[in-house]
Motif scaffolding. Structure first.
Motif, short mmCIF file in Angstrom:
data_model
loop_
_atom_site.label_atom_id
_atom_site.label_comp_id
_atom_site.label_asym_id
_atom_site.label_seq_id
_atom_site.Cartn_x
_atom_site.Cartn_y
_atom_site.Cartn_z
N VAL A 228 40.57 17.72 36.50
CA VAL A 228 40.98 19.09 36.80
C VAL A 228 39.75 19.96 37.05
CG1 VAL A 228 42.02 21.18 35.83
CG2 VAL A 228 43.15 18.96 35.53
N VAL A 229 39.80 20.78 38.10
CA VAL A 229 38.77 21.79 38.34
C VAL A 229 39.28 23.08 37.72
CG1 VAL A 229 37.46 23.07 40.06
CG2 VAL A 229 38.04 20.67 40.48
N LEU A 230 38.72 23.47 36.58
CA LEU A 230 39.22 24.59 35.81
C LEU A 230 38.43 25.86 36.12
CD1 LEU A 230 41.22 25.50 33.64
CD2 LEU A 230 39.55 24.82 31.91
N VAL A 231 39.15 26.92 36.47
CA VAL A 231 38.56 28.20 36.82
C VAL A 231 39.09 29.25 35.86
CG1 VAL A 231 38.25 29.93 38.63
CG2 VAL A 231 38.50 27.51 39.24
N HIS A 232 38.21 30.05 35.26
CA HIS A 232 38.62 31.10 34.34
C HIS A 232 38.52 32.48 35.01
CE1 HIS A 232 38.88 28.53 30.81
NE2 HIS A 232 37.69 28.02 31.11
N THR A 233 39.53 33.30 34.80
CA THR A 233 39.46 34.70 35.19
C THR A 233 39.53 35.53 33.91
OG1 THR A 233 41.87 34.82 35.47
CG2 THR A 233 40.54 34.36 37.43
N GLY A 234 38.83 36.64 33.86
CA GLY A 234 38.78 37.42 32.63
C GLY A 234 37.86 36.76 31.63
N ALA A 235 38.00 37.14 30.36
CA ALA A 235 37.19 36.56 29.29
C ALA A 235 37.59 35.12 29.07
CB ALA A 235 37.36 37.36 28.00
N ARG A 236 36.60 34.25 28.90
CA ARG A 236 36.88 32.84 28.68
C ARG A 236 37.53 32.63 27.33
NH1 ARG A 236 32.81 27.80 29.89
NH2 ARG A 236 34.20 26.15 29.23
N PRO A 237 38.63 31.83 27.27
CA PRO A 237 39.31 31.61 26.00
C PRO A 237 38.43 30.88 25.01
CG PRO A 237 40.13 30.10 27.68
CD PRO A 237 39.23 31.08 28.38
N GLU A 238 38.64 31.16 23.70
CA GLU A 238 37.82 30.55 22.66
C GLU A 238 38.38 29.21 22.20
OE1 GLU A 238 37.52 33.36 19.54
OE2 GLU A 238 36.37 34.83 20.71
N ARG A 239 39.62 28.94 22.57
CA ARG A 239 40.21 27.68 22.13
C ARG A 239 40.97 27.05 23.29
NH1 ARG A 239 45.61 28.26 21.15
NH2 ARG A 239 46.44 30.38 21.15
N THR A 252 34.48 23.32 34.98
CA THR A 252 34.93 24.68 34.76
C THR A 252 34.06 25.65 35.53
OG1 THR A 252 33.52 25.03 32.82
CG2 THR A 252 35.71 24.14 32.43
N THR A 253 34.61 26.82 35.80
CA THR A 253 33.86 27.91 36.38
C THR A 253 34.47 29.20 35.86
OG1 THR A 253 33.12 28.96 38.42
CG2 THR A 253 35.29 27.96 38.45
N GLU A 254 33.63 30.20 35.58
CA GLU A 254 34.09 31.38 34.87
C GLU A 254 33.83 32.64 35.67
OE1 GLU A 254 33.45 33.50 30.50
OE2 GLU A 254 32.42 31.67 31.04
N ALA A 255 34.78 33.60 35.57
CA ALA A 255 34.63 34.88 36.25
C ALA A 255 34.22 35.95 35.26
CB ALA A 255 35.94 35.28 36.92
N THR A 256 33.49 36.96 35.75
CA THR A 256 33.16 38.10 34.92
C THR A 256 34.42 38.89 34.62
OG1 THR A 256 31.01 38.22 35.98
CG2 THR A 256 31.76 40.20 34.80
N ALA A 257 34.55 39.41 33.40
CA ALA A 257 35.74 40.18 33.04
C ALA A 257 35.90 41.36 33.97
CB ALA A 257 35.60 40.68 31.60
#
Length: 331
Positions: A228-239, A252-257
């Motif tokens: 899976v290519v996981l992309v985060h929007t908002g704050a990255r989850p802690e769990r 994974t890739t993460e976006a700025t809040a």
């Protein structure tokens, strides 16, 4: 443009969308090959639907670069729309609860047959076109795992009587009729039980494995994150960080809040055709009525897309989309 016959590769660097009230999302980086399962995780209001719409050419980006199937965004938005399809995107591509399963399928097949192919294809005998349309529908239903005969009233079952997972499968089937290289699904796990959620992810994994790139928005990613290519929007989850079978975390890739982020949406979608029938064969008069209705639906779709996605690519377009979605209660 890449030469992959099915799935479209997706790349993004510093990708972002900004509306009148601030950034919906920004600083998104993605690298996904053809046939990938791209999972966009984030809380409601974090810009995840904006990202889905931007990557399918339905919304204009404000920062960074992105490509879908080798087509650059936002320069080639119209071309990207032609190789992508939406499933279950509220306010943009959603089911009409008043119509039956058969009516939805027939409407989509009519539009595909009249506007999804070449002019030469329209000159073929009516029987040949009907046969091809049935084959497209049957293939899409099989890929989505939906058996109309297993529904309470078969193909005459109203959408309002479908279970949540059945409605998701129907939305996916309708999107697949057009043979997209990238399928985008919003709110994948909304209101699903654990068993239904697992079935939904199995469906999307299967589509990706068959060659179609899948972009899925969710609150929680699949338990098994392998591949899976996981992309985060908002704050990255802690769990809840899924791991693959080997124990390694998925890409994974993460976006700025976002700052006062709001989901923006393209309001263009074809109106429902309400005079369709469920009989597999139609008379010449019914064919004429269906073609006329399909023409009206496509005309409305083109007019809406011209007004929101094609002719006004500046701030006015963004404000109009934000206002439309705000009225739907998603701002």
């Amino acid at each position: 443009m890449d030469s992959t016959p099915h799935g479209a590769a997706v790349t993004a660097t510093g990708f972002g969308v900004k509306g009148p009230r601030g950034w919906a999302f920004r600083d998104i980086d993605i690298t996904a090959g053809p046939g990938s399962l791209i999972v966009v995780q984030g809380p409601s209001g974090s810009g995840r639907t904006c990202l889905l719409l931007a990557l399918t050419g339905r919304m204009k980006s404000a920062a960074g670069t992105a490509e879908v199937g080798g087509l650059p965004l936002p320069k080639k938005r119209a071309a990207v729309r032609s190789v992508t399809a939406l499933a279950h995107v509220p306010g943009v591509a959603e089911l009409d609860p008043a119509l039956t399963v058969g009516e939805h399928l027939r409407e989509r097949a009519l539009l595909q047959g009249r506007f999804g192919g070449s002019v030469r294809a329209l000159l073929r005998p009516r029987r040949e076109r009907r046969t091809e349309a049935r084959a497209l529908v049957d293939t899409a239903l099989a890929a989505a795992g939906l058996d109309p005969e297993a529904l309470p009233k078969g193909i005459r079952t109203s959408v309002r009587d479908l279970e949540r997972l059945e409605a998701l499968r129907l939305s996916v089937a309708l999107a697949l009729i057009g043979g997209p290289r990238l399928l985008a699904v919003d709110d994948t796990d909304l209101k699903l039980s654990d068993g239904e959620r697992a079935a939904a992810w199995a469906l999307l994994r299967g589509l990706a494995a068959a060659g179609t790139t899948v972009l899925a928005v969710c609150s929680e990613p699949p338990e098994n994150g392998e591949g899976v290519v996981l992309v985060h929007t908002g704050a990255r989850p802690e769990r809840h960080t899924p791991k693959g079978a080997s124990g390694a975390s998925p890409a994974t890739t993460e976006a700025t809040a976002p700052t006062e982020a709001t989901d923006l949406a393209d309001t263009a979608h074809a109106p429902a055709i309400t005079d369709a029938t469920d009989a597999p064969d139609t008379t010449d008069e019914q064919d004429s009525n269906e073609a006329a209705n399909a023409d009206k639906a496509a005309t409305a779709t083109k007019a809406a897309e011209d007004s929101t996605a094609g002719k006004h690519d500046g701030p006015d377009d963004e404000e109009g989309a934000a206002d439309a979605l705000a009225e739907a209660g998603r701002a």
